[in-house]
Design a protein around this motif. Structure first.
Motif, PDB file in Angstrom:
ATOM      1  N   PRO A 366      44.179 -13.306 -22.868  1.00 44.78           N
ATOM      2  CA  PRO A 366      43.476 -14.723 -22.470  1.00 44.78           C
ATOM      3  C   PRO A 366      44.520 -15.909 -22.448  1.00 44.78           C
ATOM      4  CG  PRO A 366      42.175 -13.620 -24.322  1.00 44.78           C
ATOM      5  CD  PRO A 366      43.517 -12.769 -23.977  1.00 44.78           C
ATOM      6  N   PRO A 367      44.385 -16.636 -21.512  1.00 46.42           N
ATOM      7  CA  PRO A 367      45.462 -17.865 -21.332  1.00 46.42           C
ATOM      8  C   PRO A 367      46.025 -18.452 -22.521  1.00 46.42           C
ATOM      9  CG  PRO A 367      43.493 -18.167 -20.045  1.00 46.42           C
ATOM     10  CD  PRO A 367      43.287 -17.187 -20.981  1.00 46.42           C
ATOM     11  N   GLY A 368      47.347 -18.804 -22.777  1.00 47.13           N
ATOM     12  CA  GLY A 368      47.790 -19.223 -23.856  1.00 47.13           C
ATOM     13  C   GLY A 368      47.941 -18.573 -25.139  1.00 47.13           C
ATOM     14  N   SER A 369      47.391 -17.173 -25.205  1.00 49.98           N
ATOM     15  CA  SER A 369      47.293 -16.341 -26.537  1.00 49.98           C
ATOM     16  C   SER A 369      48.847 -16.212 -27.026  1.00 49.98           C
ATOM     17  CB  SER A 369      46.906 -14.897 -25.829  1.00 49.98           C
ATOM     18  OG  SER A 369      47.333 -14.253 -26.862  1.00 49.98           O
ATOM     19  N   SER A 370      48.808 -16.223 -28.354  1.00 52.46           N
ATOM     20  CA  SER A 370      50.020 -16.188 -28.964  1.00 52.46           C
ATOM     21  C   SER A 370      49.916 -14.824 -30.007  1.00 52.46           C
ATOM     22  CB  SER A 370      50.246 -17.370 -30.264  1.00 52.46           C
ATOM     23  OG  SER A 370      49.285 -17.338 -30.837  1.00 52.46           O
ATOM     24  N   VAL A 371      48.807 -13.712 -29.452  1.00 43.10           N
ATOM     25  CA  VAL A 371      48.726 -12.628 -30.268  1.00 43.10           C
ATOM     26  C   VAL A 371      49.884 -11.580 -29.485  1.00 43.10           C
ATOM     27  CG1 VAL A 371      47.208 -10.617 -30.324  1.00 43.10           C
ATOM     28  CG2 VAL A 371      46.352 -13.015 -30.390  1.00 43.10           C
ATOM     29  N   ASP A 372      50.613 -10.789 -30.366  1.00 49.59           N
ATOM     30  CA  ASP A 372      51.671  -9.840 -30.122  1.00 49.59           C
ATOM     31  C   ASP A 372      50.838  -8.668 -30.056  1.00 49.59           C
ATOM     32  OD1 ASP A 372      53.484  -7.698 -30.305  1.00 49.59           O
ATOM     33  OD2 ASP A 372      54.587  -8.727 -31.939  1.00 49.59           O
ATOM     34  N   MET A 373      50.845  -8.094 -28.549  1.00 51.32           N
ATOM     35  CA  MET A 373      50.273  -6.948 -28.323  1.00 51.32           C
ATOM     36  C   MET A 373      50.936  -5.552 -28.153  1.00 51.32           C
ATOM     37  SD  MET A 373      47.127  -8.143 -27.667  1.00 51.32           S
ATOM     38  CE  MET A 373      46.160  -6.793 -26.252  1.00 51.32           C
ATOM     39  N   ALA A 374      51.802  -5.644 -28.815  1.00 47.69           N
ATOM     40  CA  ALA A 374      53.268  -4.729 -28.626  1.00 47.69           C
ATOM     41  C   ALA A 374      52.747  -3.437 -29.154  1.00 47.69           C
ATOM     42  CB  ALA A 374      54.589  -5.097 -29.411  1.00 47.69           C
ATOM     43  N   ALA A 375      51.847  -3.441 -30.379  1.00 42.34           N
ATOM     44  CA  ALA A 375      51.479  -1.987 -30.822  1.00 42.34           C
ATOM     45  C   ALA A 375      50.382  -1.582 -30.177  1.00 42.34           C
ATOM     46  CB  ALA A 375      50.901  -2.629 -32.222  1.00 42.34           C
ATOM     47  N   ARG A 376      49.562  -2.430 -29.512  1.00 37.75           N
ATOM     48  CA  ARG A 376      48.439  -1.793 -28.803  1.00 37.75           C
ATOM     49  C   ARG A 376      49.060  -1.321 -27.233  1.00 37.75           C
ATOM     50  NH1 ARG A 376      43.704  -6.489 -29.345  1.00 37.75           N
ATOM     51  NH2 ARG A 376      44.630  -7.274 -30.983  1.00 37.75           N
ATOM     52  N   ILE A 377      50.105  -1.966 -27.016  1.00 35.97           N
ATOM     53  CA  ILE A 377      50.648  -1.521 -25.427  1.00 35.97           C
ATOM     54  C   ILE A 377      51.252  -0.068 -25.899  1.00 35.97           C
ATOM     55  CG2 ILE A 377      52.438  -1.898 -23.880  1.00 35.97           C
ATOM     56  CD1 ILE A 377      51.719  -4.811 -24.241  1.00 35.97           C
ATOM     57  N   GLU A 378      52.035  -0.027 -26.819  1.00 34.41           N
ATOM     58  CA  GLU A 378      52.720   1.177 -27.256  1.00 34.41           C
ATOM     59  C   GLU A 378      51.508   2.368 -27.752  1.00 34.41           C
ATOM     60  OE1 GLU A 378      55.527  -0.105 -30.596  1.00 34.41           O
ATOM     61  OE2 GLU A 378      56.234  -1.252 -29.392  1.00 34.41           O
ATOM     62  N   ALA A 379      50.582   1.956 -28.254  1.00 33.51           N
ATOM     63  CA  ALA A 379      49.505   2.963 -28.661  1.00 33.51           C
ATOM     64  C   ALA A 379      48.848   3.512 -27.187  1.00 33.51           C
ATOM     65  CB  ALA A 379      48.391   2.501 -29.290  1.00 33.51           C
ATOM     66  N   GLN A 380      48.817   2.853 -26.298  1.00 31.37           N
ATOM     67  CA  GLN A 380      48.299   3.073 -25.084  1.00 31.37           C
ATOM     68  C   GLN A 380      49.259   4.216 -24.191  1.00 31.37           C
ATOM     69  OE1 GLN A 380      45.152   3.166 -24.520  1.00 31.37           O
ATOM     70  NE2 GLN A 380      44.841   1.426 -22.847  1.00 31.37           N
ATOM     71  N   ILE A 381      50.577   3.797 -24.549  1.00 36.90           N
ATOM     72  CA  ILE A 381      51.315   4.867 -24.010  1.00 36.90           C
ATOM     73  C   ILE A 381      51.494   5.950 -24.664  1.00 36.90           C
ATOM     74  CG2 ILE A 381      54.213   4.986 -23.216  1.00 36.90           C
ATOM     75  CD1 ILE A 381      54.219   2.133 -22.880  1.00 36.90           C
ATOM     76  N   GLU A 382      51.623   5.915 -26.104  1.00 34.58           N
ATOM     77  CA  GLU A 382      51.690   7.119 -26.899  1.00 34.58           C
ATOM     78  C   GLU A 382      50.306   8.049 -26.568  1.00 34.58           C
ATOM     79  OE1 GLU A 382      53.916   7.816 -29.451  1.00 34.58           O
ATOM     80  OE2 GLU A 382      52.866   9.635 -29.980  1.00 34.58           O
ATOM     81  N   ARG A 383      49.328   7.365 -26.339  1.00 35.88           N
ATOM     82  CA  ARG A 383      48.050   8.237 -25.906  1.00 35.88           C
ATOM     83  C   ARG A 383      48.330   9.204 -24.863  1.00 35.88           C
ATOM     84  NH1 ARG A 383      43.348   5.025 -22.921  1.00 35.88           N
ATOM     85  NH2 ARG A 383      42.199   6.866 -22.235  1.00 35.88           N
ATOM     86  N   PHE A 384      49.274   8.881 -23.693  1.00 37.67           N
ATOM     87  CA  PHE A 384      49.337   9.681 -22.828  1.00 37.67           C
ATOM     88  C   PHE A 384      50.750  10.510 -22.589  1.00 37.67           C
ATOM     89  CE2 PHE A 384      46.675   6.370 -21.192  1.00 37.67           C
ATOM     90  CZ  PHE A 384      45.322   7.150 -20.820  1.00 37.67           C
ATOM     91  N   ALA A 385      51.562  10.092 -23.605  1.00 32.14           N
ATOM     92  CA  ALA A 385      52.919  10.484 -23.857  1.00 32.14           C
ATOM     93  C   ALA A 385      53.247  10.673 -25.302  1.00 32.14           C
ATOM     94  CB  ALA A 385      54.120   9.529 -23.037  1.00 32.14           C
ATOM     95  N   PRO A 386      52.673  11.620 -25.874  1.00 30.54           N
ATOM     96  CA  PRO A 386      52.917  11.896 -27.621  1.00 30.54           C
ATOM     97  C   PRO A 386      54.320  12.029 -27.647  1.00 30.54           C
ATOM     98  CG  PRO A 386      51.317  13.480 -26.588  1.00 30.54           C
ATOM     99  CD  PRO A 386      51.895  12.813 -25.187  1.00 30.54           C
ATOM    100  N   GLY A 387      54.633  11.418 -28.979  1.00 30.59           N
ATOM    101  CA  GLY A 387      56.062  11.514 -29.241  1.00 30.59           C
ATOM    102  C   GLY A 387      56.879  10.139 -28.928  1.00 30.59           C
ATOM    103  N   PHE A 388      56.244   9.376 -27.904  1.00 28.04           N
ATOM    104  CA  PHE A 388      56.965   8.163 -27.513  1.00 28.04           C
ATOM    105  C   PHE A 388      57.342   7.044 -28.373  1.00 28.04           C
ATOM    106  CE2 PHE A 388      55.615   4.000 -26.378  1.00 28.04           C
ATOM    107  CZ  PHE A 388      56.603   3.253 -25.586  1.00 28.04           C
ATOM    108  N   THR A 389      56.769   7.051 -29.341  1.00 31.15           N
ATOM    109  CA  THR A 389      56.823   5.884 -30.404  1.00 31.15           C
ATOM    110  C   THR A 389      58.148   6.354 -31.166  1.00 31.15           C
ATOM    111  OG1 THR A 389      55.117   6.528 -31.556  1.00 31.15           O
ATOM    112  CG2 THR A 389      54.742   4.604 -30.482  1.00 31.15           C
ATOM    113  N   ASP A 390      58.266   7.537 -31.203  1.00 33.80           N
ATOM    114  CA  ASP A 390      59.564   7.944 -32.022  1.00 33.80           C
ATOM    115  C   ASP A 390      60.852   7.699 -31.368  1.00 33.80           C
ATOM    116  OD1 ASP A 390      57.991   9.275 -33.821  1.00 33.80           O
ATOM    117  OD2 ASP A 390      58.076  11.142 -33.088  1.00 33.80           O
ATOM    118  N   LEU A 391      60.835   7.365 -30.088  1.00 34.96           N
ATOM    119  CA  LEU A 391      62.247   7.008 -29.049  1.00 34.96           C
ATOM    120  C   LEU A 391      62.433   5.608 -29.129  1.00 34.96           C
ATOM    121  CD1 LEU A 391      60.965   9.064 -25.933  1.00 34.96           C
ATOM    122  CD2 LEU A 391      62.245   9.920 -27.870  1.00 34.96           C
ATOM    123  N   ILE A 392      61.548   4.850 -29.980  1.00 36.80           N
ATOM    124  CA  ILE A 392      62.044   3.501 -29.736  1.00 36.80           C
ATOM    125  C   ILE A 392      63.095   3.211 -30.770  1.00 36.80           C
ATOM    126  CG2 ILE A 392      60.904   1.093 -30.108  1.00 36.80           C
ATOM    127  CD1 ILE A 392      58.191   2.318 -29.347  1.00 36.80           C
TER     128      ILE A 392
END
Ligand SMILES: Cc1cc2nc3c(=O)[nH]c(=O)nc-3n(C[C@H](O)[C@H](O)[C@H](O)COP(=O)(O)OP(=O)(O)OC[C@H]3O[C@@H](n4cnc5c(N)ncnc54)[C@H](O)[C@@H]3O)c2cc1C
Length: 474
Positions: A366-392
């Motif tokens: 939503p406009p002006g949001s100050s919510v950090d969505m990094a964890a949700r973005i990373e969880a979406q990638i991990e869903r289709f690429a298991p092991g992804f978060t270990d590479l960060i």
């Protein structure tokens, strides 16, 4: 003797620089004034995480630059820019290790769509065949007469239904998701008129020119633009925020690479109450929250197609993508957001030390949001690429509110210079015959808030420069 200035351009984003190059190329003495310490606006590259990891701060994927008449006439290769184009333009993972993807010709892509091969050929085939006629008209103000009315009419008729209705032409998850990913770039609910047309436009461009990244980073495009500006005699000043139009050096014409809200602020009492109200009617879209990651290796996507493309639309099926966009437009932060992900290292090994990778990803908020969505973005990638978060190895996050602090043109974090509603696609920024003119004589808007809208294509700047030159010639 000090050179007098014919034209002042405020802001050095791709559109400001495109306008300045055209004005200086026409023989005017041009001065660009940029607030930030470096030029480029939404087209900069920096080591946001670790040394040696070069991240595109804003734009990363450049189909619009590849299709742009402005960039084509500039001859980017001669200015040292190499567009690296992956064979697969974009892919979208689906549950169960499957993926949908767009690559090469319509036939090639149709071949991956099973029962929807015929429907895909019938929808995209005629448009892609006529893309050289249609694209120049789509990258010009839509209120001007199209150069090829019949081809344009076919595109408009095909894209008239919203993405939600267009998707009914397809039976497979694959074809429906492919369309959803392309249409969701609008940041609108997929039931909105215009989403079908935008989706088809992005797919058509993908078939016509691909979805390239810039070798070395998007900033190379701006290096090319600033070199060209210097070559035609233009001057560029950075680190100077303009607070009022009254503070600008005297000039015959002024072009503002700014959005309507900033124009109203800078113009102050020069605008009447009615003129101000007209600018206030301009609508901004949702914001984005962006994450940049340094990775110790490539993303381990389950689906091979996702490992071979620069752009991955992450969000699952058509219905999931649609729900995410509906949530954002209703003011909610989706738990499973639709994410736009770029992995330039697939075609450009210069972005990170050997064997390592950068990852660029954002989701709509939503406009002006100050919510950090990094964890949700990373969880979406991990869903289709298991092991992804270990590479960060490291991350840098910018919320929508941070986006606006970084560049005041991103009002509320809206990266497209205004909502892509049907009204604003046709009549942005205000319903004037010439969209670049403002209520102030000699003052023009040239940013993404003018036609043809957001993206790195320089065509807003080119259109505004043409309008300014026409006025000066009178
Ligand atoms: C996260 C993100 C991802 C994106 N991804 C893509 C992508 O992959 N592909 C793509 O094509 N596009 C992408 N875009 C959109 C693209 O970057 C913009 O549409 C494009 O940069 C618009 O260009 P512009 O010249 O209109 O404005 P901007 O690039 O925003 O430039 C405006 C300039 O004006 C300056 N300025 C503002 N106010 C003042 C002032 N008062 N005084 C002086 N200077 C001022 C700013 O500092 C800025 O440099 C993305 C944008 C973002 C933020």
């Amino acid at each position: 003797m000090t050179r007098t200035t014919d034209a002042v351009v405020v802001g050095s984003g791709p559109n400001g620089l495109a306008a300045a190059i055209m004005l200086a190329g026409a023989g005017l003495a041009v001065r660009v004034i940029e607030g930030a310490e470096t030029p480029g606006g939404g087209c900069r590259t920096a080591e946001l995480t670790l040394p040696g990891f070069r991240h595109d701060i804003c734009s990363a994927v450049h189909p619009l630059a590849a299709a742009s008449p402005f960039f084509t006439q500039l001859d980017l290769p001669s200015l040292g820019v190499t567009l690296a184009t992956p064979k697969i333009a974009f892919a979208q993972p689906l549950d169960g290790g499957r993926a949908t993807w767009l690559a090469g010709s319509v036939d090639e892509t149709a071949g991956g769509l099973g029962a929807d091969a015929g429907a895909y050929r019938r929808l995209l085939g005629p448009l892609v065949r006529q893309a050289p006629l249609i694209l120049p008209d789509l990258l010009a103000p839509l209120r001007s007469l199209p150069g090829h009315p019949l081809a344009m009419a076919r595109f408009v008729l095909s894209g008239l239904p919203p993405a939600s209705l267009l998707a009914k032409r397809f039976r497979t998850d694959e074809a429906r998701a492919l369309l959803a990913g392309a249409a969701a770039h609008t940041m609108l609910p997929l039931t909105a008129v215009g989403t079908g047309a935008f989706g088809l436009m992005f797919m058509m461009i993908a078939h016509a020119v691909g979805w390239p990244v810039v070798e070395g980073g998007s900033a190379r495009l701006v290096d090319a633009l600033t070199a060209e500006l210097a070559a035609v005699g233009g001057e560029l000043e950075t680190g100077h925020w303009v607070r009022s139009l009254a503070d600008l050096p005297p000039a015959r014409t002024v072009l503002l690479d700014l959005t309507p809200r900033q124009f109203a602020e800078l113009a102050g009492p020069a605008l009447s109450a009615r003129q101000r109200r007209s600018l206030e009617r301009f609508r901004y879209g949702p914001g984005v929250c962006k994450v940049d990651l340094a990775l110790s290796g490539p993303v381990p996507w389950q689906a091979a197609a996702c490992r071979e493309t620069g752009t991955v639309h992450v969000g699952g099926s058509f219905d999931e993508v649609a729900r995410s966009e509906t949530d954002v437009n209703a003011g909610r932060h989706p738990d499973r957001p639709f994410c736009l992900v770029a992995q330039p290292g697939v075609v450009d090994p210069t972005r990170a030390p050997a064997g390592k990778h950068t990852l660029w990803g954002y989701c709509h908020v939503p406009p002006g949001s100050s919510v950090d969505m990094a964890a949700r973005i990373e969880a979406q990638i991990e869903r289709f690429a298991p092991g992804f978060t270990d590479l960060i190895m490291a991350r840098s996050v910018r919320t929508a509110a941070d986006m606006e602090r970084y560049n005041p043109n991103y009002v509320g974090g809206d990266i497209n210079g205004g909502a892509a509603t049907l009204r604003q696609t046709l009549l942005r920024p205000t319903p004037r015959w010439n969209p670049y003119r403002t209520a102030l004589p000699g003052v023009f808007l040239c940013s993404a808030s003018t036609p043809p809208g957001g993206g790195v294509h320089g065509m807003c700047g080119a259109g505004a420069a043409r309008a300014a030159l026409a006025d000066l010639a009178r």
